[in-house]
Enzyme design. Sequence first.
Site, PDB file in Angstrom:
ATOM      1  N   HIS A 303       0.843  -1.188   0.000  1.00 28.53           N
ATOM      2  CA  HIS A 303       0.000   0.000   0.000  1.00 28.53           C
ATOM      3  C   HIS A 303       0.872   1.230   0.000  1.00 28.53           C
ATOM      4  O   HIS A 303       1.925   1.249   0.645  1.00 28.53           O
ATOM      5  CB  HIS A 303      -0.914   0.022   1.241  1.00 28.53           C
ATOM      6  CG  HIS A 303      -2.065   0.939   1.080  1.00 28.53           C
ATOM      7  ND1 HIS A 303      -1.960   2.287   1.333  1.00 28.53           N
ATOM      8  CD2 HIS A 303      -3.336   0.722   0.653  1.00 28.53           C
ATOM      9  CE1 HIS A 303      -3.132   2.847   1.077  1.00 28.53           C
ATOM     10  NE2 HIS A 303      -3.980   1.925   0.665  1.00 28.53           N
ATOM     11  N   ASP A 360      -7.981  -5.286   0.176  1.00 25.25           N
ATOM     12  CA  ASP A 360      -8.489  -6.167  -0.872  1.00 25.25           C
ATOM     13  C   ASP A 360      -8.130  -7.633  -0.667  1.00 25.25           C
ATOM     14  O   ASP A 360      -8.655  -8.495  -1.358  1.00 25.25           O
ATOM     15  CB  ASP A 360      -7.943  -5.716  -2.239  1.00 25.25           C
ATOM     16  CG  ASP A 360      -8.486  -4.354  -2.617  1.00 25.25           C
ATOM     17  OD1 ASP A 360      -9.699  -4.170  -2.497  1.00 25.25           O
ATOM     18  OD2 ASP A 360      -7.690  -3.489  -3.003  1.00 25.25           O
TER      19      ASP A 360
HETATM   20  N1  ACO Z   1       3.940  -7.895  -4.658  1.00 26.20           N
HETATM   21  C1  ACO Z   1       5.281  -7.903  -4.834  1.00 26.20           C
HETATM   22  N2  ACO Z   1       6.071  -6.812  -4.728  1.00 26.20           N
HETATM   23  C2  ACO Z   1       5.478  -5.648  -4.435  1.00 26.20           C
HETATM   24  C3  ACO Z   1       4.087  -5.560  -4.224  1.00 26.20           C
HETATM   25  C4  ACO Z   1       3.313  -6.732  -4.341  1.00 26.20           C
HETATM   26  N3  ACO Z   1       1.990  -6.720  -4.156  1.00 26.20           N
HETATM   27  N4  ACO Z   1       3.746  -4.278  -3.942  1.00 26.20           N
HETATM   28  C5  ACO Z   1       4.902  -3.604  -3.970  1.00 26.20           C
HETATM   29  N5  ACO Z   1       5.930  -4.416  -4.270  1.00 26.20           N
HETATM   30  C6  ACO Z   1       7.351  -4.042  -4.342  1.00 26.20           C
HETATM   31  C7  ACO Z   1       7.644  -3.229  -5.606  1.00 26.20           C
HETATM   32  O1  ACO Z   1       8.015  -4.066  -6.679  1.00 26.20           O
HETATM   33  C8  ACO Z   1       8.779  -2.352  -5.128  1.00 26.20           C
HETATM   34  O2  ACO Z   1       9.946  -3.135  -5.106  1.00 26.20           O
HETATM   35  P1  ACO Z   1      11.407  -2.450  -5.394  1.00 26.20           P
HETATM   36  O3  ACO Z   1      11.585  -1.410  -4.315  1.00 26.20           O
HETATM   37  O4  ACO Z   1      12.369  -3.571  -5.319  1.00 26.20           O
HETATM   38  O5  ACO Z   1      11.298  -1.834  -6.766  1.00 26.20           O
HETATM   39  C9  ACO Z   1       8.415  -2.033  -3.682  1.00 26.20           C
HETATM   40  O6  ACO Z   1       7.613  -3.148  -3.245  1.00 26.20           O
HETATM   41  C10 ACO Z   1       7.627  -0.738  -3.506  1.00 26.20           C
HETATM   42  O7  ACO Z   1       6.429  -0.813  -4.278  1.00 26.20           O
HETATM   43  P2  ACO Z   1       5.841   0.338  -5.182  1.00 26.20           P
HETATM   44  O8  ACO Z   1       5.179  -0.272  -6.375  1.00 26.20           O
HETATM   45  O9  ACO Z   1       6.885   1.377  -5.421  1.00 26.20           O
HETATM   46  O10 ACO Z   1       4.740   0.941  -4.216  1.00 26.20           O
HETATM   47  P3  ACO Z   1       3.598   1.959  -4.613  1.00 26.20           P
HETATM   48  O11 ACO Z   1       3.308   2.719  -3.381  1.00 26.20           O
HETATM   49  O12 ACO Z   1       3.936   2.714  -5.841  1.00 26.20           O
HETATM   50  O13 ACO Z   1       2.357   1.002  -4.993  1.00 26.20           O
HETATM   51  C11 ACO Z   1       0.588  -0.555  -4.715  1.00 26.20           C
HETATM   52  C12 ACO Z   1       1.421   0.569  -4.083  1.00 26.20           C
HETATM   53  C13 ACO Z   1       0.072  -0.108  -6.096  1.00 26.20           C
HETATM   54  C14 ACO Z   1      -0.615  -0.827  -3.835  1.00 26.20           C
HETATM   55  C15 ACO Z   1       1.484  -1.818  -4.859  1.00 26.20           C
HETATM   56  O14 ACO Z   1       1.880  -2.254  -3.570  1.00 26.20           O
HETATM   57  C16 ACO Z   1       0.770  -2.941  -5.604  1.00 26.20           C
HETATM   58  O15 ACO Z   1       0.831  -2.986  -6.828  1.00 26.20           O
HETATM   59  N6  ACO Z   1       0.085  -3.874  -4.867  1.00 26.20           N
HETATM   60  C17 ACO Z   1      -0.677  -4.925  -5.518  1.00 26.20           C
HETATM   61  C18 ACO Z   1      -2.028  -4.385  -5.999  1.00 26.20           C
HETATM   62  C19 ACO Z   1      -2.971  -4.086  -4.846  1.00 26.20           C
HETATM   63  O16 ACO Z   1      -3.168  -4.902  -3.963  1.00 26.20           O
HETATM   64  N7  ACO Z   1      -3.623  -2.910  -4.928  1.00 26.20           N
HETATM   65  C20 ACO Z   1      -4.620  -2.487  -3.948  1.00 26.20           C
HETATM   66  C21 ACO Z   1      -4.113  -1.337  -3.114  1.00 26.20           C
HETATM   67  S1  ACO Z   1      -5.281  -0.906  -1.870  1.00 26.20           S
HETATM   68  C22 ACO Z   1      -6.473  -0.080  -2.688  1.00 26.20           C
HETATM   69  O17 ACO Z   1      -6.315   0.540  -3.690  1.00 26.20           O
HETATM   70  C23 ACO Z   1      -7.787  -0.126  -2.099  1.00 26.20           C
END
Ligand code: ACO
Length: 425
Positions: A303, A360
């Site tokens: 998140h 979620d």
């Molecule tokens: N699985 C694996 N790796 C992940 C995940 C995940 N679900 N989420 C983040 N990471 C990793 C990224 O690859 C990144 O790794 P790095 O630093 O080695 O490059 C690091 O964790 C940071 O993640 P970001 O993508 O930069 O975080 P951001 O804040 O931009 O994105 C998000 C947040 C979109 C929620 C992301 O965690 C994600 O895609 N999660 C899966 C989708 C999801 O569950 N979305 C619902 C969010 S809650 C809502 O909207 C109600």
Amino acid sequence: MKTAKLILDDKEYEIPVVAGTENEPALDIRKLRDTTGLITYDPGYANTGSCKSGITFIDGDRGILRYRGYPIEELAGNVRFSAAAYLLIYGRMPSEAEFMEWRKQLTLNSFIHASQVNFFDNYSVHAHPMNILSAMVSSISSFYPHIGGENDNMDQHIHRLIGQVKTIAAFSYRKSVGLPYVYPRTDHSYSANFLRMMFATPAEEYVVPKVMENALDMLLILHMDHEQNCSTSTVRMVASSMSNIYASVSAGINALWGRLHGGANEAVLTMLQRIADDGSDYKKYVEMAKRKDDPFKLMGFGHRVYKNFDPRSKILKKAVDDVLTEMGIQDPLLDIAKNLEEVALKDDFFIERKLYPNVDFYSGILYRALGIPTEMFTVLFAIGRMPGWIAHWLEMSKDPDLRIQRPRQVYTGETLRHYEKTIYP
Ligand code: ACO
């Protein structure tokens, strides 16, 4: 007033620091470009406060979420969705009389225009219900051409939006399975009405099971607001150009649809099913999510704001256990979800990046237990989020700092070059 100093090319600039009621400091950079010639660069707006807001407070490091000051743990599971919606929109809990009137108005205004009912006939049979929802919500304003004019009754638009979003959702489902539409009743709560409109048949009385009504109330409250998330920011962005509330909210629905936002609940279920079909080898999927060369992510994990447990997922995890037990349901996908969570939470990749289950992760399993089809999950999120979008739209429309939202950019394209005359065929 506290200030921060910016030193650039031997010149010193003072930048005011503002703080809200929870003392979170922020640099007030409104004069930054005028005084320094600089803009800020912040892709994804992770460090940008786009407004002042008094609706929802989140402390992502401590796992705190409050609506209008009330902790989410005290609201979800204890009040009806419509009472919490009133709180979010008007800033205080309603009296009993106000609540009964509000609930009645939500039902009386939940009938979509008879001409609009015909719209359902013309969508593709393959249309995703989020597609139908955003188009339908946008279309509502075509029946009220004087919206925003003098003597316009904003409360009635609020009643219509909250009332009709569930009607559109239920009707799109009924249409997709070829069942006749069922209309809401004033003696039912909001959630009971929605469940009745989804699952009743006109041939016999349908008694909404209390366990389902209460679970849906809780789910909708958990999704009601989350300050400046992607869809709410979209609503505000569109509203800042003075678009009407239906057009603004419809844009928010489209933003919510994406799988990195509200679409994640559908994606979680698809992922859990894929793991089940693949022999339930959940460890393999945790490993896949860590690989840089694989686009697979653990859906329902991570998140932007929570770097600790999402308080909503904690509430949901317990509720899933309670509701499934009460309904006598054994869901193998729940076991896979729990195993995934356990393995991921002990894994250095997830620990270092502070990735925890989000709202979620468990919501889909609960929707599934209520009989909601998977492609409707994000629609349910939209129904829950509607009071949040409305509250932000209203707050913004009264904000003395309101300006059209128009970010800047750091240009990285070609520098000046000249066109050489060419004769194109
Ligand atoms: N699985 C694996 N790796 C992940 C995940 C995940 N679900 N989420 C983040 N990471 C990793 C990224 O690859 C990144 O790794 P790095 O630093 O080695 O490059 C690091 O964790 C940071 O993640 P970001 O993508 O930069 O975080 P951001 O804040 O931009 O994105 C998000 C947040 C979109 C929620 C992301 O965690 C994600 O895609 N999660 C899966 C989708 C999801 O569950 N979305 C619902 C969010 S809650 C809502 O909207 C109600």
